[in-house]
Design a protein around this motif. Structure first.
Motif, PDB file in Angstrom:
ATOM      1  N   TYR A  24       0.841  -1.197   0.000  1.00 38.66           N
ATOM      2  CA  TYR A  24       0.000   0.000   0.000  1.00 38.66           C
ATOM      3  C   TYR A  24       0.875   1.245   0.000  1.00 38.66           C
ATOM      4  CZ  TYR A  24      -3.961  -2.950   1.155  1.00 38.66           C
ATOM      5  OH  TYR A  24      -4.937  -3.901   1.116  1.00 38.66           O
ATOM      6  N   ALA A  25       0.373   2.295  -0.619  1.00 35.71           N
ATOM      7  CA  ALA A  25       1.050   3.592  -0.614  1.00 35.71           C
ATOM      8  C   ALA A  25      -0.015   4.676  -0.638  1.00 35.71           C
ATOM      9  CB  ALA A  25       1.975   3.722  -1.824  1.00 35.71           C
ATOM     10  N   ASP A  26       0.307   5.801  -0.012  1.00 32.96           N
ATOM     11  CA  ASP A  26      -0.692   6.865   0.020  1.00 32.96           C
ATOM     12  C   ASP A  26      -0.390   7.984  -0.971  1.00 32.96           C
ATOM     13  OD1 ASP A  26       1.504   7.760   1.368  1.00 32.96           O
ATOM     14  OD2 ASP A  26       0.476   8.235   3.226  1.00 32.96           O
ATOM     15  N   GLN A  27       0.791   8.063  -1.499  1.00 34.56           N
ATOM     16  CA  GLN A  27       1.156   9.085  -2.489  1.00 34.56           C
ATOM     17  C   GLN A  27       1.238   8.429  -3.861  1.00 34.56           C
ATOM     18  OE1 GLN A  27       1.707  12.372  -1.619  1.00 34.56           O
ATOM     19  NE2 GLN A  27       1.045  11.782   0.429  1.00 34.56           N
ATOM     20  N   VAL A  28       0.087   8.149  -4.459  1.00 32.32           N
ATOM     21  CA  VAL A  28       0.059   7.449  -5.733  1.00 32.32           C
ATOM     22  C   VAL A  28      -0.555   8.333  -6.814  1.00 32.32           C
ATOM     23  CG1 VAL A  28      -0.043   5.159  -4.701  1.00 32.32           C
ATOM     24  CG2 VAL A  28      -2.144   6.349  -5.205  1.00 32.32           C
ATOM     25  N   GLU A  29      -0.158   8.069  -8.042  1.00 34.02           N
ATOM     26  CA  GLU A  29      -0.726   8.734  -9.210  1.00 34.02           C
ATOM     27  C   GLU A  29      -1.176   7.666 -10.184  1.00 34.02           C
ATOM     28  OE1 GLU A  29       1.783  11.587 -11.131  1.00 34.02           O
ATOM     29  OE2 GLU A  29       2.636  12.234  -9.236  1.00 34.02           O
TER      30      GLU A  29
ATOM     31  N   GLY B 189      -3.743   3.220  -0.474  1.00 35.90           N
ATOM     32  CA  GLY B 189      -4.169   3.024   0.898  1.00 35.90           C
ATOM     33  C   GLY B 189      -3.107   3.543   1.847  1.00 35.90           C
ATOM     34  N   ALA B 190      -3.364   3.453   3.112  1.00 34.62           N
ATOM     35  CA  ALA B 190      -2.407   3.912   4.126  1.00 34.62           C
ATOM     36  C   ALA B 190      -1.201   2.980   4.142  1.00 34.62           C
ATOM     37  CB  ALA B 190      -3.081   3.935   5.491  1.00 34.62           C
ATOM     38  N   ALA B 191      -0.026   3.578   4.195  1.00 33.35           N
ATOM     39  CA  ALA B 191       1.209   2.799   4.165  1.00 33.35           C
ATOM     40  C   ALA B 191       1.355   1.949   5.429  1.00 33.35           C
ATOM     41  CB  ALA B 191       2.410   3.716   4.007  1.00 33.35           C
ATOM     42  N   LEU B 192       0.670   2.295   6.493  1.00 27.16           N
ATOM     43  CA  LEU B 192       0.745   1.504   7.723  1.00 27.16           C
ATOM     44  C   LEU B 192       0.095   0.130   7.565  1.00 27.16           C
ATOM     45  CD1 LEU B 192       0.017   4.287  10.340  1.00 27.16           C
ATOM     46  CD2 LEU B 192       2.209   3.221   9.806  1.00 27.16           C
ATOM     47  N   LYS B 193      -0.722  -0.039   6.556  1.00 24.65           N
ATOM     48  CA  LYS B 193      -1.339  -1.352   6.307  1.00 24.65           C
ATOM     49  C   LYS B 193      -0.289  -2.391   5.923  1.00 24.65           C
ATOM     50  CE  LYS B 193      -5.918   0.019   4.737  1.00 24.65           C
ATOM     51  NZ  LYS B 193      -6.852  -0.043   3.599  1.00 24.65           N
ATOM     52  N   ASN B 194       0.870  -1.943   5.440  1.00 24.30           N
ATOM     53  CA  ASN B 194       1.930  -2.880   5.044  1.00 24.30           C
ATOM     54  C   ASN B 194       2.530  -3.608   6.241  1.00 24.30           C
ATOM     55  OD1 ASN B 194       1.734  -2.212   2.309  1.00 24.30           O
ATOM     56  ND2 ASN B 194       3.021  -0.430   2.601  1.00 24.30           N
ATOM     57  N   LEU B 195       2.368  -3.034   7.425  1.00 24.68           N
ATOM     58  CA  LEU B 195       2.941  -3.648   8.623  1.00 24.68           C
ATOM     59  C   LEU B 195       2.082  -4.770   9.178  1.00 24.68           C
ATOM     60  CD1 LEU B 195       4.123  -0.379  10.399  1.00 24.68           C
ATOM     61  CD2 LEU B 195       5.469  -1.959   9.002  1.00 24.68           C
TER      62      LEU B 195
END
Length: 160
Positions: free
Chosen positions: A50-55, A153-159
Motif C-alpha cells: 500500500y502507498a498513500d502518495q500514488v498517481e 491506501g495507508a502505508a501503515l497497512k503494510n505492517l
C-alpha cells in the motif's frame, strides 16, 4: 354458398424464429469485440504493498511490466520457493532484463520508444536486494523511467 369463410378459431399464431440466428450471432460478435484477453498469466505471488502518495498512469500501453516475488503455490514445485523475476509469461534471470527491454523497444513505434516506462509489480514480501538488482539491470539497459505499482491506501497497512 359464400366464397369467403371467416375463421372462427382463436388460436395465436406461432412465434417466428427466423431472426433468432441473427440475434445469436450479433451477440457473439459483440462479446468477441468487447472482451479483453489477459496479456500475461502471473506466476509469482503478487500482493502489492500500500502507498498513500500514488498517481494514476494515463497510458498503460507504454508500460513494460516486470513482476517479482516468490512463485505462487501452483508453480512452487517447478520453480522453488525463492523470489524470482517474471518477464511476460516466463521466469527469467536478472541478465534477461536487458534483452527484455530491447525487445519491448523494438515492438514500439519510434516516437514512443523514449516514453516507455518499466513498471515494477513487486510482492510486498520480496527482499529489497532483488528490487535493487532489477533497477541496476534496467539502468544498464538505459531504461531510466521506473514506476512502482502499488495499491492505494495507508502505508501503515503494510505492517499488518
Amino acid at each position: 354458398m359464400s366464397k369467403f369463410k371467416k375463421k372462427k378459431s382463436g388460436d395465436i399464431p406461432a412465434i417466428s424464429t427466423a431472426s433468432l440466428p441473427d440475434i445469436v450471432f450479433m451477440l457473439l460478435f459483440f462479446f468477441m469485440v468487447v472482451t479483453v484477453m489477459r496479456d500475461t498469466s502471473i506466476k509469482v505471488k503478487n500482493r502489492l504493498p500500500y502507498a498513500d502518495q500514488v498517481e494514476k498512469l494515463e497510458k498503460k500501453d507504454l508500460i513494460m511490466y516486470i513482476y517479482a516475488g516468490e512463485p505462487s503455490d501452483r508453480y512452487q514445485s517447478v520453480a522453488g520457493t525463492e523470489a524470482r523475476v517474471q518477464l511476460n509469461d516466463k521466469y527469467a534471470s536478472l541478465k534477461d532484463i536487458k534483452q527484455f527491454v530491447f525487445e519491448e523497444r523494438q515492438d514500439t513505434r519510434e516516437e514512443l520508444k523514449q516514453a516507455l516506462i518499466a513498471g515494477l509489480k513487486v510482492d510486498k514480501e520480496t527482499n529489497m536486494g532483488l528490487v535493487s538488482d532489477i533497477k541496476t539491470e534496467l539502468r544498464e539497459a538505459e531504461a531510466l523511467k521506473i514506476t512502482y505499482i502499488t495499491k492505494k491506501g495507508a502505508a501503515l497497512k503494510n505492517l499488518e
